[in-house]
Design a protein around this motif. Structure first.
Motif, PDB file in Angstrom:
ATOM      1  N   GLU A  11       0.824  -1.194   0.000  1.00 53.24           N
ATOM      2  CA  GLU A  11       0.000   0.000   0.000  1.00 53.24           C
ATOM      3  C   GLU A  11       0.871   1.263   0.000  1.00 53.24           C
ATOM      4  OE1 GLU A  11      -3.413   1.979   2.835  1.00 53.24           O
ATOM      5  OE2 GLU A  11      -3.220  -0.203   2.807  1.00 53.24           O
ATOM      6  N   GLY A  12       0.515   2.208  -0.867  1.00 58.00           N
ATOM      7  CA  GLY A  12       1.256   3.465  -0.952  1.00 58.00           C
ATOM      8  C   GLY A  12       2.384   3.455  -1.962  1.00 58.00           C
ATOM      9  N   ASP A  13       2.793   2.273  -2.428  1.00 62.00           N
ATOM     10  CA  ASP A  13       3.879   2.184  -3.414  1.00 62.00           C
ATOM     11  C   ASP A  13       3.406   2.651  -4.785  1.00 62.00           C
ATOM     12  OD1 ASP A  13       5.537   1.067  -1.530  1.00 62.00           O
ATOM     13  OD2 ASP A  13       5.517  -0.956  -2.379  1.00 62.00           O
ATOM     14  N   PHE A  14       4.324   3.204  -5.544  1.00 60.27           N
ATOM     15  CA  PHE A  14       4.059   3.513  -6.944  1.00 60.27           C
ATOM     16  C   PHE A  14       4.369   2.272  -7.752  1.00 60.27           C
ATOM     17  CE2 PHE A  14       4.742   7.903  -5.495  1.00 60.27           C
ATOM     18  CZ  PHE A  14       3.659   8.520  -6.099  1.00 60.27           C
ATOM     19  N   VAL A  15       3.521   2.000  -8.740  1.00 63.09           N
ATOM     20  CA  VAL A  15       3.728   0.865  -9.635  1.00 63.09           C
ATOM     21  C   VAL A  15       3.491   1.330 -11.071  1.00 63.09           C
ATOM     22  CG1 VAL A  15       3.131  -0.969  -7.987  1.00 63.09           C
ATOM     23  CG2 VAL A  15       1.336   0.096  -9.350  1.00 63.09           C
ATOM     24  N   VAL A  16       3.954   0.528 -12.021  1.00 61.82           N
ATOM     25  CA  VAL A  16       3.751   0.842 -13.432  1.00 61.82           C
ATOM     26  C   VAL A  16       2.931  -0.282 -14.053  1.00 61.82           C
ATOM     27  CG1 VAL A  16       4.865   1.273 -15.649  1.00 61.82           C
ATOM     28  CG2 VAL A  16       5.940   2.078 -13.542  1.00 61.82           C
ATOM     29  N   TYR A  17       1.813   0.103 -14.655  1.00 61.48           N
ATOM     30  CA  TYR A  17       0.981  -0.826 -15.409  1.00 61.48           C
ATOM     31  C   TYR A  17       1.214  -0.469 -16.877  1.00 61.48           C
ATOM     32  CZ  TYR A  17      -3.071  -3.756 -16.424  1.00 61.48           C
ATOM     33  OH  TYR A  17      -3.894  -4.765 -16.872  1.00 61.48           O
ATOM     34  N   PRO A  18       1.687  -1.405 -17.697  1.00 59.44           N
ATOM     35  CA  PRO A  18       2.130  -1.075 -19.052  1.00 59.44           C
ATOM     36  C   PRO A  18       1.186  -0.194 -19.871  1.00 59.44           C
ATOM     37  CG  PRO A  18       2.592  -3.361 -18.602  1.00 59.44           C
ATOM     38  CD  PRO A  18       1.800  -2.829 -17.432  1.00 59.44           C
ATOM     39  N   THR A  19      -0.092  -0.471 -19.852  1.00 56.67           N
ATOM     40  CA  THR A  19      -0.997   0.301 -20.705  1.00 56.67           C
ATOM     41  C   THR A  19      -1.469   1.616 -20.087  1.00 56.67           C
ATOM     42  OG1 THR A  19      -2.812  -1.075 -19.931  1.00 56.67           O
ATOM     43  CG2 THR A  19      -1.847  -1.631 -22.062  1.00 56.67           C
ATOM     44  N   GLU A  39      -8.353 -12.046  -4.416  1.00 58.70           N
ATOM     45  CA  GLU A  39      -7.726 -10.920  -3.752  1.00 58.70           C
ATOM     46  C   GLU A  39      -7.260  -9.961  -4.839  1.00 58.70           C
ATOM     47  OE1 GLU A  39      -4.630  -9.859  -0.184  1.00 58.70           O
ATOM     48  OE2 GLU A  39      -4.914 -11.947  -0.769  1.00 58.70           O
ATOM     49  N   MET A  40      -7.747  -8.726  -4.749  1.00 61.27           N
ATOM     50  CA  MET A  40      -7.463  -7.725  -5.771  1.00 61.27           C
ATOM     51  C   MET A  40      -6.534  -6.639  -5.238  1.00 61.27           C
ATOM     52  SD  MET A  40      -9.428  -8.535  -8.336  1.00 61.27           S
ATOM     53  CE  MET A  40     -11.014  -8.474  -9.084  1.00 61.27           C
ATOM     54  N   LEU A  41      -5.648  -6.204  -6.095  1.00 62.82           N
ATOM     55  CA  LEU A  41      -4.764  -5.089  -5.805  1.00 62.82           C
ATOM     56  C   LEU A  41      -5.458  -3.851  -6.374  1.00 62.82           C
ATOM     57  CD1 LEU A  41      -1.930  -4.799  -4.611  1.00 62.82           C
ATOM     58  CD2 LEU A  41      -1.018  -5.068  -6.902  1.00 62.82           C
ATOM     59  N   VAL A  42      -5.693  -2.828  -5.555  1.00 61.32           N
ATOM     60  CA  VAL A  42      -6.390  -1.627  -6.003  1.00 61.32           C
ATOM     61  C   VAL A  42      -5.341  -0.562  -6.334  1.00 61.32           C
ATOM     62  CG1 VAL A  42      -8.121   0.112  -5.426  1.00 61.32           C
ATOM     63  CG2 VAL A  42      -8.321  -2.204  -4.492  1.00 61.32           C
ATOM     64  N   VAL A  43      -5.305  -0.153  -7.611  1.00 62.08           N
ATOM     65  CA  VAL A  43      -4.304   0.805  -8.092  1.00 62.08           C
ATOM     66  C   VAL A  43      -5.024   2.043  -8.610  1.00 62.08           C
ATOM     67  CG1 VAL A  43      -2.345   1.168  -9.638  1.00 62.08           C
ATOM     68  CG2 VAL A  43      -2.826  -1.128  -8.782  1.00 62.08           C
ATOM     69  N   ARG A  44      -4.586   3.216  -8.143  1.00 64.38           N
ATOM     70  CA  ARG A  44      -5.189   4.487  -8.559  1.00 64.38           C
ATOM     71  C   ARG A  44      -4.249   5.215  -9.517  1.00 64.38           C
ATOM     72  NH1 ARG A  44      -9.658   7.360  -9.549  1.00 64.38           N
ATOM     73  NH2 ARG A  44      -9.242   9.560  -9.337  1.00 64.38           N
ATOM     74  N   PHE A  45      -4.786   5.607 -10.686  1.00 63.15           N
ATOM     75  CA  PHE A  45      -4.044   6.383 -11.670  1.00 63.15           C
ATOM     76  C   PHE A  45      -4.632   7.791 -11.652  1.00 63.15           C
ATOM     77  CE2 PHE A  45      -3.879   1.979 -12.932  1.00 63.15           C
ATOM     78  CZ  PHE A  45      -2.539   1.799 -13.235  1.00 63.15           C
ATOM     79  N   GLU A  46      -4.004   8.681 -10.902  1.00 64.81           N
ATOM     80  CA  GLU A  46      -4.512  10.041 -10.724  1.00 64.81           C
ATOM     81  C   GLU A  46      -4.638  10.776 -12.045  1.00 64.81           C
ATOM     82  OE1 GLU A  46      -5.983  11.760  -8.329  1.00 64.81           O
ATOM     83  OE2 GLU A  46      -5.782   9.983  -7.083  1.00 64.81           O
ATOM     84  N   GLN A  47      -3.647  10.653 -12.900  1.00 64.40           N
ATOM     85  CA  GLN A  47      -3.633  11.391 -14.158  1.00 64.40           C
ATOM     86  C   GLN A  47      -4.877  11.091 -14.991  1.00 64.40           C
ATOM     87  OE1 GLN A  47      -1.108  13.448 -14.403  1.00 64.40           O
ATOM     88  NE2 GLN A  47      -1.660  14.340 -16.359  1.00 64.40           N
TER      89      GLN A  47
END
Length: 168
Positions: A11-19, A39-47
């Motif tokens: 939680e709180g880490d930055f990650v890169v999703y290719p698309t 179990e799902m990882l919830v990732v927020r893309f602010e941009q």
């Protein structure tokens, strides 16, 4: 054994999703899909103002990764400072190659696109689609560079463009 690889994302880490580029992990949640608990990882893309839920066991195979190391980003910057490769193929073919490189999520490949589409003041005008692709690649690279350097995305984009200008 699978648990160990899951721990790479916290939680709180930055990650890169290719698309989609750089996002921040909001946490995990359990959802029932087709009668199975996932179990799902919830990732927020602010941009993009988007939240993505990625099944934990599929995260790696979908290409979700941690931010590049400084060594990897240095390779991308070296590529950025290199000499642009001018290809004489049709724009539609080059555009498809550039799009593939951008969506790969690899900073070195994205840097190649930025370098090749960057126009200096003494060069001819870019077409609308070239400018759009250049901006998309620059934004993608700048987001990751900004997250690594802990600076604002706009400042990161300016730094990257300055690096290209210095190399000219």
């Amino acid at each position: 054994m699978a648990r160990k690889s899951d721990a790479a994302f916290e939680e709180g880490d930055f990650v890169v999703y290719p698309t989609h580029g750089v996002g921040r992990i909001l946490g995990t949640e359990t959802r029932e899909v087709a009668g199975m608990k996932l179990e799902m990882l919830v990732v927020r893309f602010e941009q993009d103002r988007m939240t993505l839920r990625v099944p934990m066991e599929k995260a790696k195979t979908l290409g979700l990764r941690t931010l590049s190391s400084s060594k990897q980003m240095d390779q991308a910057i070296t590529t950025l400072r290199g000499k642009a490769r001018v290809r004489r193929t049709m724009w539609s073919r080059r555009a498809a190659e550039y799009e593939t490189k951008i969506k790969s999520g690899d900073p070195v490949s994205i840097a190649e696109v930025v370098r090749d589409l960057h126009r200096r003041t003494n060069q001819s005008e870019q077409s609308y689609s070239e400018r759009q692709m250049y901006q998309a690649a620059l934004e993608r690279l700048a987001r990751e560079y900004a997250a690594i350097e802990k600076i604002d995305q706009d400042a990161a984009a300016l730094k990257l463009e300055d690096m290209m200008a210095e190399a000219a």
